[in-house]
Scaffold this motif. Structure first.
Motif, PDB file in Angstrom:
ATOM      1  N   TYR A   9       6.540  -9.239   8.293  1.00  0.00           N
ATOM      2  CA  TYR A   9       5.943  -8.365   7.279  1.00  0.00           C
ATOM      3  C   TYR A   9       5.352  -9.160   6.125  1.00  0.00           C
ATOM      4  O   TYR A   9       5.050  -8.601   5.081  1.00  0.00           O
ATOM      5  N   ASP A  11       3.017 -10.250   3.829  1.00  0.00           N
ATOM      6  CA  ASP A  11       1.719  -9.684   3.480  1.00  0.00           C
ATOM      7  C   ASP A  11       1.589  -9.629   1.964  1.00  0.00           C
ATOM      8  O   ASP A  11       2.483  -9.123   1.281  1.00  0.00           O
ATOM      9  N   GLY A  12       0.490 -10.121   1.458  1.00  0.00           N
ATOM     10  CA  GLY A  12       0.257 -10.107   0.024  1.00  0.00           C
ATOM     11  C   GLY A  12       0.251  -8.704  -0.560  1.00  0.00           C
ATOM     12  O   GLY A  12       0.713  -8.480  -1.672  1.00  0.00           O
ATOM     13  N   LYS A  13      -0.255  -7.726   0.188  1.00  0.00           N
ATOM     14  CA  LYS A  13      -0.303  -6.343  -0.314  1.00  0.00           C
ATOM     15  C   LYS A  13       1.102  -5.811  -0.565  1.00  0.00           C
ATOM     16  O   LYS A  13       1.358  -5.187  -1.596  1.00  0.00           O
ATOM     17  N   LEU A  14       2.000  -6.045   0.371  1.00  0.00           N
ATOM     18  CA  LEU A  14       3.381  -5.594   0.213  1.00  0.00           C
ATOM     19  C   LEU A  14       4.024  -6.248  -1.005  1.00  0.00           C
ATOM     20  O   LEU A  14       4.659  -5.576  -1.818  1.00  0.00           O
ATOM     21  N   ARG A  16       2.500  -7.541  -3.655  1.00  0.00           N
ATOM     22  CA  ARG A  16       1.868  -7.064  -4.894  1.00  0.00           C
ATOM     23  C   ARG A  16       2.395  -5.705  -5.304  1.00  0.00           C
ATOM     24  O   ARG A  16       2.693  -5.460  -6.479  1.00  0.00           O
ATOM     25  N   VAL A  17       2.496  -4.782  -4.360  1.00  0.00           N
ATOM     26  CA  VAL A  17       2.999  -3.441  -4.682  1.00  0.00           C
ATOM     27  C   VAL A  17       4.425  -3.531  -5.204  1.00  0.00           C
ATOM     28  O   VAL A  17       4.760  -2.911  -6.221  1.00  0.00           O
ATOM     29  N   GLU A  21       5.442  -2.557  -9.067  1.00  0.00           N
ATOM     30  CA  GLU A  21       6.375  -1.442  -9.245  1.00  0.00           C
ATOM     31  C   GLU A  21       7.720  -1.887  -9.816  1.00  0.00           C
ATOM     32  O   GLU A  21       8.613  -1.072 -10.005  1.00  0.00           O
ATOM     33  N   TRP A  65      -0.381 -16.074  -6.020  1.00  0.00           N
ATOM     34  CA  TRP A  65      -0.947 -14.809  -6.483  1.00  0.00           C
ATOM     35  C   TRP A  65      -0.206 -14.266  -7.691  1.00  0.00           C
ATOM     36  O   TRP A  65      -0.755 -13.514  -8.466  1.00  0.00           O
TER      37      TRP A  65
END
Length: 68
Positions: A9, A11-14, A16-17, A21, A65
């Motif tokens: 899993y 993943d930069g998107k995971l 970042r979210v 949050e 990031w």
């Protein structure tokens, strides 16, 4: 709340979210060149024994990031 995910899993998107949050998280990372460069900058003192995993060592580092 905390999030833990294995390298499947990664993943930069995971990340970042979770970060945005305010969720504490740990995501296993695939062994890619940027990660090896980041790890090469860690000192011996940055590593500690992993809990419940004989012979394993862990360290915490900021991925690029997070600095942007």
């Amino acid at each position: 709340m905390r999030l833990r995910a294995d390298a499947g899993y990664f993943d930069g998107k995971l990340a970042r979210v979770a970060f945005l949050e305010g969720v504490e998280f740990a995501i296993g990372a695939k062994r890619i060149a940027p990660l090896w460069r980041l790890l090469s900058g860690l000192s011996k003192q940055d590593w500690t024994d992993a809990i419940g995993m004989d012979g394993a060592r862990v360290a915490v580092a900021s991925y690029p990031w997070m600095s942007a």
